[in-house]
Design a protein around this motif. Sequence first.
Motif, PDB file in Angstrom:
ATOM      1  N   MET A   1      -7.524 -10.953   1.543  1.00 26.36           N
ATOM      2  CA  MET A   1      -7.146  -9.747   2.229  1.00 26.36           C
ATOM      3  C   MET A   1      -7.502  -8.517   1.373  1.00 26.36           C
ATOM      4  O   MET A   1      -8.003  -7.534   1.897  1.00 26.36           O
ATOM      5  CB  MET A   1      -5.657  -9.752   2.550  1.00 26.36           C
ATOM      6  N   ARG A   2      -7.214  -8.611   0.101  1.00 26.19           N
ATOM      7  CA  ARG A   2      -7.503  -7.480  -0.794  1.00 26.19           C
ATOM      8  C   ARG A   2      -8.981  -7.119  -0.760  1.00 26.19           C
ATOM      9  O   ARG A   2      -9.359  -5.950  -0.681  1.00 26.19           O
ATOM     10  CB  ARG A   2      -7.057  -7.830  -2.208  1.00 26.19           C
ATOM     11  N   ARG A   3      -9.816  -8.138  -0.798  1.00 22.02           N
ATOM     12  CA  ARG A   3     -11.268  -7.916  -0.776  1.00 22.02           C
ATOM     13  C   ARG A   3     -11.693  -7.272   0.544  1.00 22.02           C
ATOM     14  O   ARG A   3     -12.490  -6.344   0.566  1.00 22.02           O
ATOM     15  CB  ARG A   3     -11.980  -9.246  -0.974  1.00 22.02           C
ATOM     16  N   ARG A   4     -11.139  -7.732   1.634  1.00 25.52           N
ATOM     17  CA  ARG A   4     -11.484  -7.177   2.952  1.00 25.52           C
ATOM     18  C   ARG A   4     -11.042  -5.715   3.060  1.00 25.52           C
ATOM     19  O   ARG A   4     -11.765  -4.869   3.579  1.00 25.52           O
ATOM     20  CB  ARG A   4     -10.837  -8.022   4.050  1.00 25.52           C
ATOM     21  N   LEU A   5      -9.839  -5.419   2.594  1.00 26.38           N
ATOM     22  CA  LEU A   5      -9.357  -4.038   2.606  1.00 26.38           C
ATOM     23  C   LEU A   5     -10.242  -3.153   1.735  1.00 26.38           C
ATOM     24  O   LEU A   5     -10.545  -2.013   2.103  1.00 26.38           O
ATOM     25  CB  LEU A   5      -7.901  -3.972   2.151  1.00 26.38           C
ATOM     26  N   LEU A   6     -10.655  -3.686   0.592  1.00 24.06           N
ATOM     27  CA  LEU A   6     -11.544  -2.936  -0.293  1.00 24.06           C
ATOM     28  C   LEU A   6     -12.869  -2.636   0.401  1.00 24.06           C
ATOM     29  O   LEU A   6     -13.393  -1.528   0.300  1.00 24.06           O
ATOM     30  CB  LEU A   6     -11.772  -3.720  -1.586  1.00 24.06           C
ATOM     31  N   GLU A   7     -13.381  -3.604   1.151  1.00 20.79           N
ATOM     32  CA  GLU A   7     -14.609  -3.391   1.931  1.00 20.79           C
ATOM     33  C   GLU A   7     -14.419  -2.279   2.964  1.00 20.79           C
ATOM     34  O   GLU A   7     -15.348  -1.547   3.280  1.00 20.79           O
ATOM     35  CB  GLU A   7     -15.019  -4.677   2.648  1.00 20.79           C
ATOM     36  N   GLU A   8     -13.210  -2.171   3.489  1.00 16.15           N
ATOM     37  CA  GLU A   8     -12.888  -1.148   4.485  1.00 16.15           C
ATOM     38  C   GLU A   8     -12.556   0.200   3.842  1.00 16.15           C
ATOM     39  O   GLU A   8     -12.293   1.176   4.532  1.00 16.15           O
ATOM     40  CB  GLU A   8     -11.714  -1.605   5.356  1.00 16.15           C
ATOM     41  N   GLY A   9     -12.522   0.219   2.514  1.00 17.65           N
ATOM     42  CA  GLY A   9     -12.259   1.465   1.799  1.00 17.65           C
ATOM     43  C   GLY A   9     -10.785   1.832   1.732  1.00 17.65           C
ATOM     44  O   GLY A   9     -10.439   3.010   1.633  1.00 17.65           O
ATOM     45  N   THR A  10      -9.922   0.841   1.781  1.00 14.33           N
ATOM     46  CA  THR A  10      -8.486   1.102   1.711  1.00 14.33           C
ATOM     47  C   THR A  10      -7.811   0.013   0.882  1.00 14.33           C
ATOM     48  O   THR A  10      -8.465  -0.848   0.311  1.00 14.33           O
ATOM     49  CB  THR A  10      -7.877   1.188   3.125  1.00 14.33           C
ATOM     50  N   SER A  11      -6.503   0.085   0.805  1.00 12.28           N
ATOM     51  CA  SER A  11      -5.728  -0.926   0.088  1.00 12.28           C
ATOM     52  C   SER A  11      -4.417  -1.148   0.826  1.00 12.28           C
ATOM     53  O   SER A  11      -4.022  -0.341   1.673  1.00 12.28           O
ATOM     54  CB  SER A  11      -5.429  -0.463  -1.346  1.00 12.28           C
ATOM     55  N   PHE A  12      -3.757  -2.235   0.488  1.00 10.68           N
ATOM     56  CA  PHE A  12      -2.468  -2.533   1.103  1.00 10.68           C
ATOM     57  C   PHE A  12      -1.478  -1.408   0.813  1.00 10.68           C
ATOM     58  O   PHE A  12      -0.751  -0.966   1.700  1.00 10.68           O
ATOM     59  CB  PHE A  12      -1.943  -3.873   0.583  1.00 10.68           C
ATOM     60  N   THR A  13      -1.485  -0.920  -0.416  1.00 12.00           N
ATOM     61  CA  THR A  13      -0.587   0.168  -0.800  1.00 12.00           C
ATOM     62  C   THR A  13      -0.841   1.416   0.031  1.00 12.00           C
ATOM     63  O   THR A  13       0.103   2.075   0.478  1.00 12.00           O
ATOM     64  CB  THR A  13      -0.741   0.483  -2.302  1.00 12.00           C
ATOM     65  N   ALA A  14      -2.095   1.739   0.262  1.00 13.17           N
ATOM     66  CA  ALA A  14      -2.433   2.920   1.061  1.00 13.17           C
ATOM     67  C   ALA A  14      -1.945   2.757   2.502  1.00 13.17           C
ATOM     68  O   ALA A  14      -1.435   3.710   3.103  1.00 13.17           O
ATOM     69  CB  ALA A  14      -3.932   3.160   1.041  1.00 13.17           C
ATOM     70  N   ILE A  15      -2.074   1.559   3.050  1.00 12.02           N
ATOM     71  CA  ILE A  15      -1.609   1.310   4.419  1.00 12.02           C
ATOM     72  C   ILE A  15      -0.092   1.435   4.493  1.00 12.02           C
ATOM     73  O   ILE A  15       0.443   2.069   5.408  1.00 12.02           O
ATOM     74  CB  ILE A  15      -2.091  -0.062   4.911  1.00 12.02           C
ATOM     75  N   VAL A  16       0.599   0.850   3.529  1.00  9.13           N
ATOM     76  CA  VAL A  16       2.068   0.946   3.506  1.00  9.13           C
ATOM     77  C   VAL A  16       2.487   2.408   3.382  1.00  9.13           C
ATOM     78  O   VAL A  16       3.399   2.858   4.095  1.00  9.13           O
ATOM     79  CB  VAL A  16       2.658   0.093   2.353  1.00  9.13           C
ATOM     80  N   ASP A  17       1.841   3.163   2.522  1.00  5.00           N
ATOM     81  CA  ASP A  17       2.159   4.586   2.370  1.00  5.00           C
ATOM     82  C   ASP A  17       1.940   5.346   3.672  1.00  5.00           C
ATOM     83  O   ASP A  17       2.755   6.192   4.049  1.00  5.00           O
ATOM     84  CB  ASP A  17       1.330   5.222   1.258  1.00  5.00           C
ATOM     85  N   ASP A  18       0.850   5.059   4.369  1.00  6.42           N
ATOM     86  CA  ASP A  18       0.575   5.733   5.652  1.00  6.42           C
ATOM     87  C   ASP A  18       1.660   5.437   6.681  1.00  6.42           C
ATOM     88  O   ASP A  18       2.115   6.329   7.396  1.00  6.42           O
ATOM     89  CB  ASP A  18      -0.790   5.314   6.212  1.00  6.42           C
ATOM     90  N   VAL A  19       2.068   4.182   6.756  1.00  3.39           N
ATOM     91  CA  VAL A  19       3.114   3.806   7.714  1.00  3.39           C
ATOM     92  C   VAL A  19       4.434   4.465   7.332  1.00  3.39           C
ATOM     93  O   VAL A  19       5.124   5.039   8.193  1.00  3.39           O
ATOM     94  CB  VAL A  19       3.259   2.267   7.788  1.00  3.39           C
ATOM     95  N   ARG A  20       4.782   4.407   6.062  1.00  2.00           N
ATOM     96  CA  ARG A  20       6.028   5.035   5.608  1.00  2.00           C
ATOM     97  C   ARG A  20       6.025   6.539   5.875  1.00  2.00           C
ATOM     98  O   ARG A  20       7.025   7.093   6.307  1.00  2.00           O
ATOM     99  CB  ARG A  20       6.241   4.804   4.109  1.00  2.00           C
ATOM    100  N   ARG A  21       4.898   7.202   5.608  1.00  2.60           N
ATOM    101  CA  ARG A  21       4.795   8.652   5.843  1.00  2.60           C
ATOM    102  C   ARG A  21       5.022   8.973   7.314  1.00  2.60           C
ATOM    103  O   ARG A  21       5.812   9.846   7.655  1.00  2.60           O
ATOM    104  CB  ARG A  21       3.431   9.171   5.391  1.00  2.60           C
ATOM    105  N   GLY A  22       4.358   8.249   8.187  1.00  5.93           N
ATOM    106  CA  GLY A  22       4.520   8.491   9.618  1.00  5.93           C
ATOM    107  C   GLY A  22       5.942   8.261  10.093  1.00  5.93           C
ATOM    108  O   GLY A  22       6.493   9.067  10.853  1.00  5.93           O
ATOM    109  N   LEU A  23       6.541   7.176   9.645  1.00  6.02           N
ATOM    110  CA  LEU A  23       7.929   6.897  10.021  1.00  6.02           C
ATOM    111  C   LEU A  23       8.866   7.961   9.470  1.00  6.02           C
ATOM    112  O   LEU A  23       9.789   8.411  10.160  1.00  6.02           O
ATOM    113  CB  LEU A  23       8.352   5.513   9.521  1.00  6.02           C
TER     114      LEU A  23
END
Length: 76
Positions: A1-23
């Motif tokens: 998963m980490r490798r795939r997210l890196l290919e997409e130019g993001t990370s798990f931490t960045a996704i969690v931060d985005d969700v937390r910010r929106g909420l």
Amino acid sequence: MRRRLLEEGTSFTAIVDDVRRGLAINYLDQPELGIAEIAFMLGFSQTPAFSRAFKRWTGVTPIEQRKQRRRLRSAS
């Protein structure tokens, strides 16, 4: 998963931060929710940690955000 997210130019931490910010922004629009309650709901163990993260995400504190949103709603 980490490798795939890196290919997409993001990370798990960045996704969690985005969700937390929106909420957090949505929760701050609900005056019946306190800042400490919102911090807990988003998985922060302490309110100051939530406030620091929110300021990093948005450039303002949760209290400032709440005040700004109230002013905008009352001006409409």
